[in-house]
Design a protein around this motif. Structure first.
Motif, PDB file in Angstrom:
ATOM      1  N   PHE A 198       0.832  -1.199   0.000  1.00  0.00           N
ATOM      2  CA  PHE A 198       0.000   0.000   0.000  1.00  0.00           C
ATOM      3  C   PHE A 198       0.868   1.250   0.000  1.00  0.00           C
ATOM      4  O   PHE A 198       0.588   2.218  -0.731  1.00  0.00           O
ATOM      5  N   ASN A 243       2.438   1.692  -3.583  1.00  0.00           N
ATOM      6  CA  ASN A 243       1.460   2.088  -4.597  1.00  0.00           C
ATOM      7  C   ASN A 243       0.931   3.489  -4.349  1.00  0.00           C
ATOM      8  O   ASN A 243       0.658   4.231  -5.299  1.00  0.00           O
ATOM      9  N   SER A 275       1.027   6.752  -6.934  1.00  0.00           N
ATOM     10  CA  SER A 275      -0.176   7.513  -7.266  1.00  0.00           C
ATOM     11  C   SER A 275      -0.016   8.994  -6.917  1.00  0.00           C
ATOM     12  O   SER A 275      -0.402   9.875  -7.702  1.00  0.00           O
ATOM     13  N   HIS A 327      -5.461  -8.015  -7.676  1.00  0.00           N
ATOM     14  CA  HIS A 327      -5.314  -6.655  -7.159  1.00  0.00           C
ATOM     15  C   HIS A 327      -5.164  -5.628  -8.269  1.00  0.00           C
ATOM     16  O   HIS A 327      -5.389  -4.434  -8.061  1.00  0.00           O
ATOM     17  N   THR A 341      -7.914  -3.096  -9.381  1.00  0.00           N
ATOM     18  CA  THR A 341      -8.119  -1.999  -8.429  1.00  0.00           C
ATOM     19  C   THR A 341      -6.904  -1.088  -8.371  1.00  0.00           C
ATOM     20  O   THR A 341      -7.028   0.147  -8.423  1.00  0.00           O
ATOM     21  N   GLU A 342      -5.723  -1.694  -8.298  1.00  0.00           N
ATOM     22  CA  GLU A 342      -4.500  -0.905  -8.169  1.00  0.00           C
ATOM     23  C   GLU A 342      -4.216  -0.083  -9.418  1.00  0.00           C
ATOM     24  O   GLU A 342      -3.944   1.126  -9.343  1.00  0.00           O
ATOM     25  N   LEU A 395      -6.560   2.214  -3.168  1.00  0.00           N
ATOM     26  CA  LEU A 395      -5.245   1.635  -2.889  1.00  0.00           C
ATOM     27  C   LEU A 395      -5.252   0.815  -1.597  1.00  0.00           C
ATOM     28  O   LEU A 395      -4.523  -0.176  -1.483  1.00  0.00           O
ATOM     29  N   ALA A 450      -6.744  -2.356  -2.715  1.00  0.00           N
ATOM     30  CA  ALA A 450      -5.759  -3.086  -3.521  1.00  0.00           C
ATOM     31  C   ALA A 450      -4.682  -3.708  -2.648  1.00  0.00           C
ATOM     32  O   ALA A 450      -4.236  -4.835  -2.895  1.00  0.00           O
ATOM     33  N   GLY A 451      -4.249  -2.973  -1.601  1.00  0.00           N
ATOM     34  CA  GLY A 451      -3.238  -3.526  -0.703  1.00  0.00           C
ATOM     35  C   GLY A 451      -3.736  -4.755   0.033  1.00  0.00           C
ATOM     36  O   GLY A 451      -3.000  -5.727   0.208  1.00  0.00           O
ATOM     37  N   GLU A 507      -3.919  -7.564  -2.525  1.00  0.00           N
ATOM     38  CA  GLU A 507      -2.577  -8.010  -2.895  1.00  0.00           C
ATOM     39  C   GLU A 507      -1.892  -8.735  -1.752  1.00  0.00           C
ATOM     40  O   GLU A 507      -1.130  -9.680  -1.963  1.00  0.00           O
TER      41      GLU A 507
END
Length: 349
Positions: A196, A199, A203, A251, A254-255, A303, A306-307, A310
């Motif tokens: 997280f 990423n 971003s 992931h 979403t990521e 994110l 996503a974290g 992932e």
């Protein structure tokens, strides 16, 4: 003659000061009752004690505010003493907030944000999303083509710490192990937190670089997707492209979507700076900045999701079909939310 002028200069300032003081005192005495009344009402509202306010005072609140604001304007024009100006400025500011300020708390703001505020902001930058998506797709193809033609490009695009044995010509079994599941969830929380953090940094950088007219943002998007294209070629060359796609989709939908929106938000700000239209640059930047900030708040939420995907789902779910199911479900969810959730119309008062 010079002595006479000097003496006059010594006598005049105290007289001017005394006259100004009398004028300020008279101005205050004529209006101070209304100021004190407004101050008492505002203080009660600030303390969340509206019951202490009489009905008459509550009805008079807008009138008292306008009178005090008018007094402030007069005080500024006539250059009254600094203490009076400071008091009136603070009182008008406090009263304005109580009369016209926002009435929504944190939970109300979150409800409005998720109930159409975020999705509306995303839809309003649709052109920038299309541009960012096209650039990211081009970057993916560039990475694939470069490594396909010359494998040495892989080492230029992918950092050694990220490769971790996933290099051109690697044994397919070794590559398969890198996308295998973990035996337990122990320690995956730390892993999810690190992902997280990484990423989020990408971003934020994609958004921040937009202030340079969006050009660095586009370059960053191209590079990140070229890296992914290079990695995808390695697995496809080993006959594991389908499995790698499943591993990534858990992931990635979403990521990559969050990075796409962050890049689009930065591009939106940069494009607005370059082409403000009929508005001034500051006015155009203000509206674009508010819109982009809403998108970025949503990107942070994406994110986080996503974290977790992932760090947990991707590591614990092993079946290729199951992984694709998760990735596609998340993609459908995000697209559905951004296209279908509409901001409720404000009630007319």
């Amino acid at each position: 003659m010079a002595l006479s002028l000097f003496k006059t200069a010594e006598i005049t300032p105290p007289a001017d000061i005394e006259a100004a003081s009398l004028r300020s005192d008279r101005f205050r005495l004529e209006r101070e009752v209304d100021w004190q009344r407004l101050d008492a009402i505002v203080t009660a509202l600030e303390k969340n004690a509206p019951r202490r306010i009489s009905d008459d005072d509550l009805l008079e609140l807008p009138v008292l505010y306008r009178k005090t604001a008018s007094s402030l304007a007069v005080a500024r024009e006539t250059s009254l003493d600094a203490a009076t100006l400071s008091y009136l400025e603070a009182l008008v500011r406090r009263a304005w907030f109580q009369i016209y300020g926002p009435r929504i708390g944190l939970f109300g703001w979150l409800r409005r944000f998720f109930n159409g505020g975020w999705s509306q902001a995303v839809r309003e930058i649709w052109l920038d999303i299309c541009i960012a998506f096209a650039v990211m797709l081009a970057g993916l193809l560039v990475g694939w083509i470069l490594v396909g033609r010359d494998e040495s490009w892989f080492y230029s695009l992918v950092p050694g710490g990220m490769a971790q044995g996933r290099v051109p010509g690697a044994d397919p079994e070794i590559l398969r192990e890198t996308i295998a599941t973990e035996q337990s969830a122990e320690g995956l929380g730390v892993f999810a937190a690190s992902l997280f953090s990484n990423n989020t940094g990408v971003s934020i950088l994609a958004f921040a670089l937009g202030f340079a007219f969006g050009i660095p943002t586009l370059l960053l998007l191209v590079y990140n997707m070229a890296l992914l294209g290079a990695m995808l070629w390695v697995f496809a060359d080993a006959g594991l492209g389908w499995e790698f796609g499943a591993w990534l989709s858990v992931h990635g939908t979403t990521e990559i979507g969050a990075i796409l929106l962050a890049g689009a938000a930065g591009l939106h700000v940069g494009r607005t700076m370059a082409f403000p239209g009929d508005r001034s640059i500051l006015a155009a930047m203000q509206s674009a900045g508010v819109r982009a900030a809403q998108v970025m708040v949503g990107c942070t939420i994406m994110l986080i999701v996503a974290g977790l995907l992932e760090g947990y789902a991707r590591q614990l779910v092993g079946g290729t079909g199951s992984r694709y199911a998760i990735g596609i479900a998340m993609l459908v969810f995000w697209i559905g939310y951004f296209t279908l959730v509409r901001k409720p119309r404000e009630r007319e008062t």
